[in-house]
Every structure is written in C-alpha cells, then in structure tokens.
Design an enzyme around this catalytic site. Structure first.
Site, PDB file in Angstrom:
ATOM      1  N   CYS A 127       0.848  -1.200   0.000  1.00 43.17           N
ATOM      2  CA  CYS A 127       0.000   0.000   0.000  1.00 43.17           C
ATOM      3  C   CYS A 127       0.880   1.246   0.000  1.00 43.17           C
ATOM      4  O   CYS A 127       1.993   1.234   0.531  1.00 43.17           O
ATOM      5  CB  CYS A 127      -0.895   0.050   1.244  1.00 43.17           C
ATOM      6  SG  CYS A 127      -2.079  -1.285   1.384  1.00 43.17           S
ATOM      7  N   ASP A 128       0.351   2.307  -0.584  1.00 43.07           N
ATOM      8  CA  ASP A 128       1.048   3.588  -0.515  1.00 43.07           C
ATOM      9  C   ASP A 128       0.021   4.708  -0.663  1.00 43.07           C
ATOM     10  O   ASP A 128      -0.926   4.587  -1.447  1.00 43.07           O
ATOM     11  CB  ASP A 128       2.099   3.716  -1.613  1.00 43.07           C
ATOM     12  CG  ASP A 128       3.050   4.869  -1.331  1.00 43.07           C
ATOM     13  OD1 ASP A 128       4.051   4.635  -0.619  1.00 43.07           O
ATOM     14  OD2 ASP A 128       2.787   5.987  -1.790  1.00 43.07           O
TER      15      ASP A 128
END
Length: 205
Positions: free
Chosen positions: A76-77
């Site tokens: 995730c980012d």
C-alpha cells in the site's frame, strides 16, 4: 500468523497505522518492509503514483519469499493530491508548516494504492480515493501539531487516526482509506482471488 484456513497475509509496509487497522479488523498479518527506493518512481498523476509504489513494494517482498500457495502479499502507498501537487511525507518541519498553512480551510484528495499478489504471479490492484476537508486551524495549532513530529511521518502531513484527527472537519469516502488501507477495497481484491475476509481472520486460541 496462519489462519484456520491455512492462509497467511504479509503486509509490505512499515506503517504502524496500517498494521493496527488490519489487526482491529481481525487480521494478523506478518510485516516485511520492502526497502525499495521510492524516488525511482515518477508520475504526474497521484493515483498512478500511489498504485505504482504499492505494486513495487508488494512485488519486491513477494520476490524474496519461497513459493507457497497460501501466502498473499499486500502493498500500500498513500499520497495527497492538493492544489495541483502530489504530496507524500514532508521533508522537514518547515515544509510541514507550509503545507498546513496552505491546506487549512481547504480540501485535498487522499489516494491510497493497494496491490495484492500471491506467490504464483496472480495480482489484483486498485486505488482508494477519499476527499479530506481540513479545519481552518490557527498558526499556533499548526506549530503545536508539527512540533509533535507526527505529520513528518505521513503522507500529506496529517493523520486522521492520531493527533491530526482534530484538524479534519469531514471526509467524503472511506475513512480507513485515509488511515492508509481501505478495508472494503481489500475485501474486493481478496474476492478476485476467491478468498473471503473471514478466511483471513486471526485464528482464535
């Protein structure tokens, strides 16, 4: 930890907020930080950038693991799109203060890229998008918040699940996405693998 179904989720992120969010939702992921150089990814679009970074993190971790059909890796980012700019973590306190002086009383769009992969090469990805409306905070409030150093460690220089939550008036969209990982979006990604959320809930002792 392995679930009753034999499945294991690995979170390719150092974010304590993401880990806490997953644990609160019944997951018990292992954590393996990718160590990738995020600066090598270039994009002019916030949605494309966060997804590219999430993909890079997940694939980097998956590439270090031995083949196992019961392992899933989640990358995730998050980035904030504000006033035509893409905002990740501020470089220093002065930059965090400048950002908040610009953001107060206005809104931005928080994008979180999610990439889920197994070790056999199957992948699914999606971007969660939430509009964030910031409070019209005072100079003193900004200085006090930045002095805690919390905004230096998060995309957009704010949290919604920590001290910065008092400075978010409202959101349009998924709250967990602003924390850093959209739980409803994760459910959709898991379903593309034929996996339901309860199959990944922590084994009860």
């Amino acid at each position: 930890m392995q679930t009753d179904h034999g499945l294991r989720l690995i979170l390719a992120s150092a974010s304590p907020a993401r880990l806490a969010l997953l644990r609160a939702a019944g997951f018990d992921p292992a954590v393996q930080v990718s160590g990738v150089d995020e600066s090598v990814v270039e994009a002019t679009n916030a949605s494309e950038l966060c997804l590219a970074l999430a993909r890079m993190k997940a694939r980097a971790v998956a590439s270090t693991l031995e083949s196992d059909p019961d392992v899933l890796v989640l990358g995730c980012d998050s980035v904030l799109a504000f006033d035509g700019a893409i905002l990740g973590k501020p470089a220093n306190a002065a930059e965090a203060v400048r950002r908040w002086c610009a953001m107060r009383g206005r809104s931005g769009v928080l994008h979180t890229g999610h990439h889920l992969t197994d070790l056999g090469g199957k992948q699914a990805e999606e971007v969660g998008t939430t509009v964030v409306h910031f409070a019209d905070v005072s100079d003193a409030e900004i200085e006090a918040y930045v002095a805690t150093r919390e905004p230096l460690h998060v995309a957009g220089a704010f949290t919604i699940d920590g001290l910065g939550g008092s400075f978010v008036e409202r959101i349009e969209g998924d709250h967990s996405n602003v924390v850093g990982l959209s739980l409803p979006l994760l459910r959709r990604l898991l379903l593309t693998f034929g996996i339901t959320v309860p199959a990944l809930w922590k084994t009860k002792n």
